[in-house]
Design a protein around this motif. Structure first.
Motif, PDB file in Angstrom:
ATOM      1  N   HIS A  39       0.840  -1.045   0.023  1.00 11.91           N
ATOM      2  CA  HIS A  39      -0.020   0.080   0.143  1.00 11.91           C
ATOM      3  C   HIS A  39       0.871   1.173   0.120  1.00 11.91           C
ATOM      4  O   HIS A  39       0.372   2.371   0.203  1.00 11.91           O
TER       5      HIS A  39
ATOM      6  N   ASN B  73       3.444   1.784  -7.310  1.00 11.23           N
ATOM      7  CA  ASN B  73       1.914   1.947  -7.401  1.00 11.23           C
ATOM      8  C   ASN B  73       1.572   3.229  -8.140  1.00 11.23           C
ATOM      9  O   ASN B  73       0.374   3.866  -7.997  1.00 11.23           O
TER      10      ASN B  73
ATOM     11  N   ASP C 145       1.580  -6.640  -7.901  1.00 10.33           N
ATOM     12  CA  ASP C 145       2.053  -6.493  -6.577  1.00 10.33           C
ATOM     13  C   ASP C 145       3.481  -7.447  -6.194  1.00 10.33           C
ATOM     14  O   ASP C 145       3.140  -8.372  -5.474  1.00 10.33           O
TER      15      ASP C 145
ATOM     16  N   ASP D 223       0.778  -5.622   5.540  1.00  9.54           N
ATOM     17  CA  ASP D 223       0.630  -4.281   4.584  1.00  9.54           C
ATOM     18  C   ASP D 223       1.873  -3.769   4.707  1.00  9.54           C
ATOM     19  O   ASP D 223       2.668  -3.551   5.619  1.00  9.54           O
TER      20      ASP D 223
END
Length: 223
Positions: free
Chosen positions: A56, A61, A69, A123
């Protein structure tokens, strides 16, 4: 005679310099997650399965990302290894179910898949790389360059029966690779992609260690 001998000697030296191939190898000792002392003595392990581990952070990204990912997938593999090394978790593999079913059928054995008490999700909240440099006397004497990678990860323990998050831990790490040139002498290093894996391993291992210490301290103990 002396000239002939000199030519032979020069040829022998040239041959030794150009015809010699050297091969080396070295086993590198890697750091491991801390072992739970309490659970190692009691022999009771916490059954866990790995949930989603997603990147994240802003790294990879952006608008030019291909949507794969890679950091998340790499982190999931590192997490499985770190949990297993801690010695207090029974890590259940859910990523190879098709292969397990196929092999069980070939062996003509009925599967007895265990259920996990908890699911651990992860995460990557921060990840970044930078290159910093310095010069001595405007670069005349020498200059240096340092590649730095930084990662910060979160782990959440989710009760599969209630979906409640029973505990969370974080881990962060920084890895640096430096080289320096002095008066034209020294090492030079290009972009090192292995720093990504190294800093992720460092951050995830720290998060797992915090998770394991919490078990030993009685902060979250399964029934």
């Amino acid at each position: 005679m002396e000239k002939k001998f000199l030519l032979s000697a020069v040829a022998a030296v040239a041959l030794s310099l150009t015809g010699c191939v050297t091969e080396t190898h070295n086993a590198i000792q890697t750091e491991k997650a801390e072992v739970s002392i309490t659970r190692s003595v009691s022999g009771k392990k916490v059954s866990v399965a790995i949930g989603q581990f997603a990147n994240h952070s802003s790294y990879q990204n952006g608008i030019f990302s291909d949507g794969v990912d890679r950091l998340g997938s790499q982190s999931e593999t590192i997490l499985v290894t770190s949990l297993q090394q801690a010695g207090c978790y029974q890590v259940l593999d859910r990523s190879n179910m098709n292969a397990l079913t196929r092999e069980s059928g070939l062996a003509k054995k009925n599967q007895k898949i265990l259920g996990a008490r908890y699911i651990i999700t992860g995460d990557i909240v921060e990840f970044g790389r930078k290159t910093v440099g310095d010069q001595e006397l405007w670069g005349i004497i020498g200059h240096g360059k340092t590649q730095v990678a930084y990662a910060n990860v979160n782990l959440n323990v989710v009760d599969v029966q209630t979906s409640a998050v029973v505990y969370s831990s974080t881990g962060a790490g920084e890895y640096a690779l430096s080289n320096r040139d002095v008066l034209g002498f020294g090492s030079t290093a290009g972009y090192d992609s292995t720093l990504n894996g190294k800093v992720l391993s460092l951050a995830i291992r720290e998060a797992v260690n915090n998770l394991t210490r919490a078990i030993d301290d009685g902060l979250w103990i399964p029934e």
